[in-house]
Scaffold this motif. Sequence first.
Motif, mmCIF file in Angstrom:
data_model
loop_
_atom_site.group_PDB
_atom_site.id
_atom_site.type_symbol
_atom_site.label_atom_id
_atom_site.label_comp_id
_atom_site.label_asym_id
_atom_site.label_seq_id
_atom_site.Cartn_x
_atom_site.Cartn_y
_atom_site.Cartn_z
ATOM 1 N N ARG A 9 0.811 -1.203 0.000
ATOM 2 C CA ARG A 9 0.000 0.000 0.000
ATOM 3 C C ARG A 9 0.852 1.264 0.000
ATOM 4 N NH1 ARG A 9 -4.000 0.861 4.866
ATOM 5 N NH2 ARG A 9 -5.462 -0.418 3.690
ATOM 6 N N CYS A 10 1.752 1.386 0.982
ATOM 7 C CA CYS A 10 2.456 2.658 1.140
ATOM 8 C C CYS A 10 3.890 2.604 0.627
ATOM 9 C CB CYS A 10 2.421 3.107 2.601
ATOM 10 S SG CYS A 10 3.425 2.112 3.713
ATOM 11 N N CYS A 31 1.418 1.713 7.994
ATOM 12 C CA CYS A 31 -0.001 1.905 7.683
ATOM 13 C C CYS A 31 -0.864 0.739 8.161
ATOM 14 C CB CYS A 31 -0.178 2.137 6.185
ATOM 15 S SG CYS A 31 0.101 0.668 5.175
ATOM 16 N N HIS A 33 -1.067 -2.233 6.852
ATOM 17 C CA HIS A 33 -1.456 -3.129 5.770
ATOM 18 C C HIS A 33 -0.776 -4.483 5.942
ATOM 19 C CE1 HIS A 33 -3.572 -3.486 2.010
ATOM 20 N NE2 HIS A 33 -2.511 -3.863 1.348
#
Length: 50
Positions: A9-10, A31, A33
């Motif tokens: 994700r990040c 994050c 995830h």
Amino acid sequence: MAGSYKCARCKQKVEIDIDSEGRKQIRCPYCGHRILFKERGAGIKELKAQ
Ligand SMILES: [Zn+2]
């Protein structure tokens, strides 16, 4: 043992420690995830926008 992963994700680089039972505690600390890509140990090029 530890491995280098990248968050799906990040895109942050995440170091994962694998415990004595072989379980991977995979979770992005940035994050939260849970999907991380395995990175190869050598020869990784990081592209950074400037
Ligand atoms: Zn993340």
